[in-house]
Scaffold this active site. Sequence first.
Site, PDB file in Angstrom:
ATOM      1  N   LYS A 125      47.391  39.422  54.703  1.00  0.00           N
ATOM      2  CA  LYS A 125      47.769  38.593  52.577  1.00  0.00           C
ATOM      3  C   LYS A 125      48.114  37.803  53.210  1.00  0.00           C
ATOM      4  CE  LYS A 125      46.390  40.143  48.638  1.00  0.00           C
ATOM      5  NZ  LYS A 125      45.314  40.992  48.470  1.00  0.00           N
ATOM      6  N   ASP A 165      42.729  36.365  45.266  1.00  0.00           N
ATOM      7  CA  ASP A 165      43.372  37.690  44.434  1.00  0.00           C
ATOM      8  C   ASP A 165      43.291  37.045  43.251  1.00  0.00           C
ATOM      9  OD1 ASP A 165      44.186  40.531  45.703  1.00  0.00           O
ATOM     10  OD2 ASP A 165      46.212  39.614  44.386  1.00  0.00           O
TER      11      ASP A 165
HETATM   12  P1  NDP Z   1      42.395  37.264  38.783  1.00  0.00           P
HETATM   13  O1  NDP Z   1      43.844  36.410  38.714  1.00  0.00           O
HETATM   14  O2  NDP Z   1      41.118  37.032  38.656  1.00  0.00           O
HETATM   15  O3  NDP Z   1      43.372  38.188  37.197  1.00  0.00           O
HETATM   16  C1  NDP Z   1      44.488  39.089  36.947  1.00  0.00           C
HETATM   17  C2  NDP Z   1      45.290  39.404  35.934  1.00  0.00           C
HETATM   18  O4  NDP Z   1      45.221  40.636  35.540  1.00  0.00           O
HETATM   19  C3  NDP Z   1      44.136  38.546  34.351  1.00  0.00           C
HETATM   20  O5  NDP Z   1      43.523  39.101  33.311  1.00  0.00           O
HETATM   21  C4  NDP Z   1      46.130  38.474  34.527  1.00  0.00           C
HETATM   22  O6  NDP Z   1      46.678  37.896  33.752  1.00  0.00           O
HETATM   23  C5  NDP Z   1      46.736  40.077  34.806  1.00  0.00           C
HETATM   24  N1  NDP Z   1      48.199  39.705  35.416  1.00  0.00           N
HETATM   25  C6  NDP Z   1      48.651  39.750  36.663  1.00  0.00           C
HETATM   26  N2  NDP Z   1      50.069  39.453  36.951  1.00  0.00           N
HETATM   27  C7  NDP Z   1      49.753  39.867  35.729  1.00  0.00           C
HETATM   28  C8  NDP Z   1      51.023  40.365  35.130  1.00  0.00           C
HETATM   29  N3  NDP Z   1      51.753  40.521  36.125  1.00  0.00           N
HETATM   30  N4  NDP Z   1      50.973  40.841  34.460  1.00  0.00           N
HETATM   31  C9  NDP Z   1      50.650  41.565  33.579  1.00  0.00           C
HETATM   32  N5  NDP Z   1      49.549  41.373  33.593  1.00  0.00           N
HETATM   33  C10 NDP Z   1      49.134  40.125  35.240  1.00  0.00           C
HETATM   34  O7  NDP Z   1      43.088  38.559  39.879  1.00  0.00           O
HETATM   35  P2  NDP Z   1      41.775  39.992  39.928  1.00  0.00           P
HETATM   36  O8  NDP Z   1      40.975  40.299  38.947  1.00  0.00           O
HETATM   37  O9  NDP Z   1      41.117  39.322  41.471  1.00  0.00           O
HETATM   38  O10 NDP Z   1      42.835  40.786  40.892  1.00  0.00           O
HETATM   39  C11 NDP Z   1      43.182  41.636  40.018  1.00  0.00           C
HETATM   40  C12 NDP Z   1      44.312  43.275  40.798  1.00  0.00           C
HETATM   41  O11 NDP Z   1      43.022  43.269  41.386  1.00  0.00           O
HETATM   42  C13 NDP Z   1      45.021  42.319  41.119  1.00  0.00           C
HETATM   43  O12 NDP Z   1      45.822  44.087  41.838  1.00  0.00           O
HETATM   44  C14 NDP Z   1      44.545  42.293  42.479  1.00  0.00           C
HETATM   45  O13 NDP Z   1      45.646  42.391  44.047  1.00  0.00           O
HETATM   46  C15 NDP Z   1      43.316  43.314  42.630  1.00  0.00           C
HETATM   47  N6  NDP Z   1      42.099  43.353  43.781  1.00  0.00           N
HETATM   48  C16 NDP Z   1      41.542  41.869  43.423  1.00  0.00           C
HETATM   49  C17 NDP Z   1      40.720  42.245  44.339  1.00  0.00           C
HETATM   50  C18 NDP Z   1      38.921  41.202  44.066  1.00  0.00           C
HETATM   51  O14 NDP Z   1      38.118  40.903  45.524  1.00  0.00           O
HETATM   52  N7  NDP Z   1      39.800  40.082  43.266  1.00  0.00           N
HETATM   53  C19 NDP Z   1      39.740  43.295  45.536  1.00  0.00           C
HETATM   54  C20 NDP Z   1      40.633  44.640  45.515  1.00  0.00           C
HETATM   55  C21 NDP Z   1      42.082  44.457  44.600  1.00  0.00           C
HETATM   56  P3  NDP Z   1      47.173  37.167  33.307  1.00  0.00           P
HETATM   57  O15 NDP Z   1      45.929  35.915  33.007  1.00  0.00           O
HETATM   58  O16 NDP Z   1      48.219  36.855  31.907  1.00  0.00           O
HETATM   59  O17 NDP Z   1      47.914  36.270  34.410  1.00  0.00           O
HETATM   60  O1  2IT Z   2      43.476  43.443  47.614  1.00  0.00           O
HETATM   61  C1  2IT Z   2      41.783  42.629  48.172  1.00  0.00           C
HETATM   62  O2  2IT Z   2      41.751  43.687  48.772  1.00  0.00           O
HETATM   63  C2  2IT Z   2      41.536  41.448  48.139  1.00  0.00           C
HETATM   64  N1  2IT Z   2      42.067  40.751  47.418  1.00  0.00           N
HETATM   65  C3  2IT Z   2      40.169  40.979  48.669  1.00  0.00           C
HETATM   66  C4  2IT Z   2      40.777  40.281  49.954  1.00  0.00           C
HETATM   67  C5  2IT Z   2      38.754  40.102  50.761  1.00  0.00           C
HETATM   68  O3  2IT Z   2      39.461  39.419  51.971  1.00  0.00           O
HETATM   69  O4  2IT Z   2      37.904  39.974  50.318  1.00  0.00           O
END
Ligand code: NDP
Ligand code: 2IT
Length: 446
Positions: A125, A165
């Site tokens: 990561k 992420d």
């Molecule tokens: P994005 O950046 O697309 O979206 C993040 C969302 O979460 C936004 O709505 C953001 O709001 C909110 N957010 C972020 N930080 C905070 C905080 N500290 N408090 C409140 N709200 C918060 O990210 P993703 O959708 O990709 O990721 C969301 C979660 O999913 C994370 O935990 C990530 O690790 C996990 N994840 C993502 C994957 C992927 O493929 N993208 C895969 C597996 C897990 P704001 O705009 O106000 O910051």
């Molecule tokens: O938390 C996760 O699994 C991710 N942000 C996606 C990682 C990836 O390599 O697609």
Amino acid sequence: MKSAKEFMAEVIRKNPGEIEFHQAVDEVVQSLIPFIKKHPKYDEEKILERMTMPERILIFRVPWLDDDGEVQINTGYRVEMNSAIGPYKGGLRFHPSVNLGILKFLAFEQVFKNSLTTLPLGGGKGGADFDPKGKSNREVMKFCQSFMTELFRHIGENTDVPAGDIGVGSREIGYMFGQYKRLKNEFTGVLTGKGVNWGGSLIRPEATGYGCVYFVLEMLKTRKEPIEGKVCTVSGSGNVAQYTTEKLLELGAKVVTLSDSGGYIYKKSGLTEKDLRFVFELKNLRRGRISECAKALKGCTYTAGKRPWGIKCDIAFPSATQNEIDVKDAKKLLKNGCFCIGEGANMPTIPAAVKVFQDAKILYAPGKAANAGGVSTSGLEMSQNSIRSAWTREEVDKKLRRIKVNIHENCVKYGKQKDGYINYVDGSNIAGFVKVADAMIDQGIV
Ligand code: NDP
Ligand code: 2IT
């Protein structure tokens, strides 16, 4: 053999102040110590001690010029956690809260998650304390180029393959890929989440959210519950939240909330397809705030400074960030009849709240099982890049579905208790561990 308490005391001593990392390790240790007691070879080889220490950590300066010509400096990181079963693989997070402890927790969880996918992926990561919010496209590009100017020498399609992420989506992946290609003079699958016309996989943007819903479908089957008509609360409004909502609507469930760091929106009658299109445009193109929905969408209210867990639902999908459900939230969810949690985010539930869910014997799946669809489809993107070919939407979706069913089966295999309750935490930790641990033993003391 050390007790869980002794083991954790050592982890805390070696990694001072890294509270999220301690939290993630503690959860795994609680599941694994009883298992390792029955399989002493893992203790003799000190596998858990080795797995809690990254193979390598890179920390570097990321200087860039903002639109006013002022010098800005951020800290860049890549935690290369474990390469026993494949190249390091995991996302990059750009968020002001990023620090080493958070990235170590994410990299540690990624090792188990990637092992569960059944694909040959190690764990890593990275990211930076850069905040893309409020920055111009040019500033984001300059930052990404500077970040990659250091990172490029440490990664590669067979070494370490980053992805997105929080704060890193297709725009950022594009800028970083462009800079990597320029520096290396090589067009390779070094990043996943690429655009479809330059090596990206169909369904990768959707995969984490869709995959989370597919996992929940498997959990519901164990209780003969349909998803149709279920009231769902979703937190976040980024990549994971958006595609979780899209799949839920397609399957006839009702999504009543979304959120961002400012607050949450609630629509009692459920968001429509058209509402969701508005959110896509608002968040991905205009990069606006979720509060705007209250004005734009009929029947939608906005509550500032709160999370959506007080809203009545059957299923909750925490999909924003770590530690967003505390004990109070967990109790509220239970009181309101919630019986299933699908974690789209990584570690969104604090340990004491997980216990509340498990004591109530509701369906609870941790992130490493529920949200593994994103990295799985990244693995499929790597395969397509290797064979220089591209699969159809249907093919990728079918493979994703199969992987999620498989992960569920493995969680049941290792997590089913005597009373029939499926402990998905134990199941995913043990199933994820065995494959990596056995590979480490095969490869000697490295
Ligand atoms: P994005 O950046 O697309 O979206 C993040 C969302 O979460 C936004 O709505 C953001 O709001 C909110 N957010 C972020 N930080 C905070 C905080 N500290 N408090 C409140 N709200 C918060 O990210 P993703 O959708 O990709 O990721 C969301 C979660 O999913 C994370 O935990 C990530 O690790 C996990 N994840 C993502 C994957 C992927 O493929 N993208 C895969 C597996 C897990 P704001 O705009 O106000 O910051
Ligand atoms: O938390 C996760 O699994 C991710 N942000 C996606 C990682 C990836 O390599 O697609």
